[in-house]
Design an enzyme around this catalytic site. Structure first.
Site, mmCIF file in Angstrom:
data_model
loop_
_atom_site.group_PDB
_atom_site.id
_atom_site.type_symbol
_atom_site.label_atom_id
_atom_site.label_comp_id
_atom_site.label_asym_id
_atom_site.label_seq_id
_atom_site.Cartn_x
_atom_site.Cartn_y
_atom_site.Cartn_z
ATOM 1 N N ARG A 164 36.183 -62.167 10.194
ATOM 2 C CA ARG A 164 36.520 -61.680 11.629
ATOM 3 C C ARG A 164 37.805 -62.185 12.040
ATOM 4 O O ARG A 164 37.744 -62.894 13.325
ATOM 5 C CB ARG A 164 35.312 -62.515 12.316
ATOM 6 C CG ARG A 164 33.880 -62.110 11.894
ATOM 7 C CD ARG A 164 33.888 -60.310 12.358
ATOM 8 N NE ARG A 164 32.460 -59.913 11.614
ATOM 9 C CZ ARG A 164 32.287 -59.620 10.529
ATOM 10 N NH1 ARG A 164 33.247 -59.593 9.705
ATOM 11 N NH2 ARG A 164 31.189 -59.289 10.026
ATOM 12 N N SER A 242 26.826 -59.538 17.581
ATOM 13 C CA SER A 242 26.603 -60.792 17.149
ATOM 14 C C SER A 242 27.360 -61.650 18.100
ATOM 15 O O SER A 242 28.512 -61.403 18.326
ATOM 16 C CB SER A 242 26.918 -61.183 15.816
ATOM 17 O OG SER A 242 26.262 -60.354 14.864
ATOM 18 N N GLU A 332 31.947 -64.915 18.824
ATOM 19 C CA GLU A 332 32.393 -63.934 18.117
ATOM 20 C C GLU A 332 33.289 -62.623 19.306
ATOM 21 O O GLU A 332 34.442 -62.478 19.325
ATOM 22 C CB GLU A 332 31.568 -63.078 17.168
ATOM 23 C CG GLU A 332 32.384 -61.772 16.788
ATOM 24 C CD GLU A 332 31.379 -61.059 15.748
ATOM 25 O OE1 GLU A 332 30.592 -61.521 14.949
ATOM 26 O OE2 GLU A 332 31.559 -59.914 15.937
#
Ligand SMILES: Cc1cc2nc3c(=O)[nH]c(=O)nc-3n(C[C@H](O)[C@H](O)[C@H](O)COP(=O)(O)OP(=O)(O)OC[C@H]3O[C@@H](n4cnc5c(N)ncnc54)[C@H](O)[C@@H]3O)c2cc1C
Length: 340
Positions: A164, A242, A332
């Site tokens: 990520r 998420s 995130e």
């Protein structure tokens, strides 16, 4: 009436903006961003709004919504050994690209079906799911560099991809992605299925391959069951996906029973497991905001929530997990005008 970001984010949250521009060509995109930069005005590049948490106060500056289009493919003459080099404009839908890839026998993105948002955002956080990441198939990323004021192309090795993460995320706002080029093998079988849950759903051993079309369908099924495919009628999907990344920690910090995966610099463990075992079950929250009733990792707007409410819930969960396990979760989605 000023445009509101709540109308452009999957959380349906975010206040008014001073100026809202839609860029339909690359020239319009560069022009809009450069004009704001030259005026010293804050500028937010907006894709599908599926990874954004925007303050209730909104955004003081220019929002440039990307609506560019186009896909070109250079496909080798010999399909048995040649791959496809495919260049896609930043404004194209990611999920539609995955469907096209499966349709045209381009292999390597089939497990990324159902992820919302646009092409241009995918290299920013190296989008990934079910054992695949875009970094595995991206050949290069073409950007407008707002600092150098010029177009640059970064080969995969220069993108700084991690879990990520990328050089684009590390240097927020500097690079506006104009297009992404993928190198994709051709065939009917998808890439090896490494994710255990997906392998089970497909009835194959982990590491084996299955038809790409079946992989795409299986992923969409798994994602729908978790509220991870957008559906206007389902508040469980009014999220930014998420909310926390899976933390990478020293192996001895992982609580007994928590799942782990190998990761650079330690082991990766499950944020969803930590949240659930810290006392925040599915549906935790109130009428305004709450955890999805299908998946503990998604913070959702139940219809009447505000960004302020969502951030309060996120802090409560982050602090609760830290108190229980000494592991601090990190958000995130990108926070605009607000912080955790
Ligand atoms: C239901 C749901 C499920 C999800 N599942 C996943 C998943 O499985 N895996 C995963 O990785 N993510 C997932 N996400 C998160 C999200 O979909 C991805 O991060 C997606 O790539 C964001 O794309 P976007 O166009 O909506 O970006 P936005 O939300 O519009 O923008 C996100 C950030 O990228 C920047 N940005 C956008 N476009 C550009 C561009 N062209 N150039 C430069 N900067 C840009 C923005 O300024 C912002 O900082 C999910 C989200 C939702 C709502």
């Amino acid at each position: 009436m000023p445009e509101r970001l709540a109308d452009h984010t999957t959380l349906r949250l975010g206040g008014p903006v001073d100026r809202f521009v839609t860029a339909r060509t690359e020239e319009e995109l560069v022009e809009a961003v450069s004009t704001a930069d030259a005026a010293g005005e804050p500028c937010l590049v907006l894709g599908g709004g599926s990874n954004l948490v925007v303050a209730d106060e909104g955004f003081r500056g220019t929002v440039v919504r990307i609506a560019t289009s186009g896909l070109s493919a250079d496909v080798g003459d010999d399909p048995s050994c040649g791959g496809a080099m495919v260049t896609v404009a930043a404004g194209e839908s990611w999920d539609a690209f995955v469907a096209t890839a499966v349709d045209r026998r381009w292999v390597g993105v089939e497990a990324l079906a159902g992820i919302p948002g646009l092409m241009g955002a995918t290299p920013i956080q190296n989008v990934g799911a079910y054992g695949q990441e875009v970094s595995q198939t991206i050949a290069s990323v073409r950007v407008w560099d707002r600092t150098l004021r010029g177009i640059r192309t970064f080969a995969n090795a220069d993108c700084g991809f991690g879990y990520r993460h990328s050089r684009f995320k590390a240097d927020p706002g500097r690079h506006v992605v104009l297009s992404v080029t993928f190198q994709l093998p051709q065939g009917d079988l998808g890439a090896p299925v490494t994710y255990a849950e997906l392998a089970r759903a497909l009835g194959v051993e982990p590491g084996r391959r299955a038809p790409a079309a079946d992989v795409r369908e299986a992923v969409l099924g798994l994602r729908r069951a978790k509220g991870m495919v957008l559906d206007t009628g389902d508040h469980d999907t009014w999220s930014a996906g998420s909310f926390f990344t899976n933390p990478v920690v020293a192996a001895e910090l992982v609580p007994e029973g928590a799942p782990t995966w190998p990761a650079e610099g330690g082991v990766k463990t499950s944020a969803a497991w930590l949240i659930e075992h810290s006392g925040f079950g599915k549906g935790y929250g109130d009428d305004g905001v709450g955890l999805s009733t299908k998946h503990t990792l998604a913070l959702t707007n139940r219809g009447t929530g505000t960004t302020g409410d969502l951030l309060r819930l996120a802090r409560e969960i982050r602090d609760g997990v830290e108190a229980a396990y000494g592991i601090r979760l990190v958000n995130e989605p990108v926070l605009v005008g607000c912080s955790l």
